[in-house]
Design a protein around this motif. Structure first.
Motif, PDB file in Angstrom:
ATOM      1  N   ILE A  64       0.801  -1.183   0.023  1.00  0.00           N
ATOM      2  CA  ILE A  64      -0.013  -0.092   0.026  1.00  0.00           C
ATOM      3  C   ILE A  64       0.909   1.312   0.172  1.00  0.00           C
ATOM      4  N   ASN A  65       0.616   1.936  -0.947  1.00  0.00           N
ATOM      5  CA  ASN A  65       1.713   3.175  -1.155  1.00  0.00           C
ATOM      6  C   ASN A  65       3.032   2.903  -1.102  1.00  0.00           C
ATOM      7  N   GLY A  66       3.511   1.578  -1.427  1.00  0.00           N
ATOM      8  CA  GLY A  66       5.087   1.351  -1.269  1.00  0.00           C
ATOM      9  C   GLY A  66       5.378   0.512  -0.377  1.00  0.00           C
ATOM     10  N   ARG A  67       4.378   0.467   0.862  1.00  0.00           N
ATOM     11  CA  ARG A  67       5.033  -0.418   1.929  1.00  0.00           C
ATOM     12  C   ARG A  67       4.079  -1.672   1.948  1.00  0.00           C
ATOM     13  N   ARG A  68       4.839  -2.687   2.357  1.00  0.00           N
ATOM     14  CA  ARG A  68       4.271  -3.903   2.713  1.00  0.00           C
ATOM     15  C   ARG A  68       2.930  -3.969   3.726  1.00  0.00           C
ATOM     16  N   HIS A  69       1.864  -4.537   3.145  1.00  0.00           N
ATOM     17  CA  HIS A  69       0.795  -4.757   4.132  1.00  0.00           C
ATOM     18  C   HIS A  69       0.616  -6.147   4.828  1.00  0.00           C
ATOM     19  N   ASP A  70       0.993  -6.179   6.034  1.00  0.00           N
ATOM     20  CA  ASP A  70       1.526  -7.485   6.606  1.00  0.00           C
ATOM     21  C   ASP A  70       0.004  -8.086   7.416  1.00  0.00           C
ATOM     22  N   GLY A  71      -1.217  -7.343   7.158  1.00  0.00           N
ATOM     23  CA  GLY A  71      -2.299  -7.827   7.793  1.00  0.00           C
ATOM     24  C   GLY A  71      -3.024  -8.809   7.218  1.00  0.00           C
ATOM     25  N   ALA A  72      -4.459  -8.730   7.439  1.00  0.00           N
ATOM     26  CA  ALA A  72      -5.240  -9.755   6.786  1.00  0.00           C
ATOM     27  C   ALA A  72      -5.638  -9.240   5.492  1.00  0.00           C
ATOM     28  N   HIS A  73      -6.290  -9.898   4.540  1.00  0.00           N
ATOM     29  CA  HIS A  73      -6.548  -9.678   3.087  1.00  0.00           C
ATOM     30  C   HIS A  73      -8.212  -9.594   3.004  1.00  0.00           C
TER      31      HIS A  73
END
Length: 181
Positions: A151-160
């Motif tokens: 998201i905006n260049g940063r990895r999202h490590d949460g649920a999908h």
């Protein structure tokens, strides 16, 4: 937290504007069942967020687990060379059990693609370099499985799921409520 390397550029497949305030990138595999679920979630997020969301897809076929994933990615790129990447992308996720060569050819015919060009692209692996570049991008960005989102260049490590991704995409709680309700 991992960042997207390289950042989005003109070689990426993008739904929405590159100037959209929210940019979501998925590293995905056409044979991955979790990516199939994510595909439906992304469609709902695009509907909820409209032109505020730009969505890009990068290939990350897990060839050891999904024997048809790389060929499906090649088919998507071959369709993209004829201006139909997103159409093929949606068809591939529409029936993830139909990823063998005869199914891919059927999809290409349904999209009205130049079949000789499509077949030549697959036979020569013309677009394999693009797929390998996406895989390399994922590897240097810290992708270990699919789907993986940035998201905006940063990895999202949460649920999908829809609510979790919507919350991560939108910082303003009132905006979350308006998009969901």
């Amino acid at each position: 937290m991992s960042t997207l390397k390289p950042p989005l550029d003109r070689d990426d497949h993008l739904r929405g504007a590159s100037s959209a305030p929210i940019q979501l990138v998925e590293f995905g595999d056409y044979e991955c069942p979790y990516c199939g679920q994510a595909h439906r979630t992304i469609a709902a997020l695009r509907a909820a967020l409209g032109d505020r969301l730009g969505f890009a897809f990068r290939h990350f076929p897990l060839v050891g687990a999904h024997p048809h994933a790389e060929l499906a990615a090649e088919a998507a790129e071959a369709a993209g060379a004829q201006g139909k990447f997103w159409d093929m992308h949606d068809l591939l996720y529409g029936d993830q059990r139909a990823l063998s060569l005869p199914h891919l050819e059927r999809h290409a015919r349904a999209l009205g693609l130049d079949m000789q060009r499509f077949a030549d692209d697959l036979r020569s692996h013309r677009h394999l370099g693009k797929i390998r570049a996406d895989v390399h991008s994922g590897a240097i960005s810290g992708v270990g499985g699919t789907p993986t989102f940035f998201i905006n260049g940063r990895r999202h490590d949460g649920a999908h799921d829809f609510d979790s991704l919507l919350a991560a995409l939108t910082l303003d709680p009132t905006e979350r409520l308006q998009a969901h309700g």
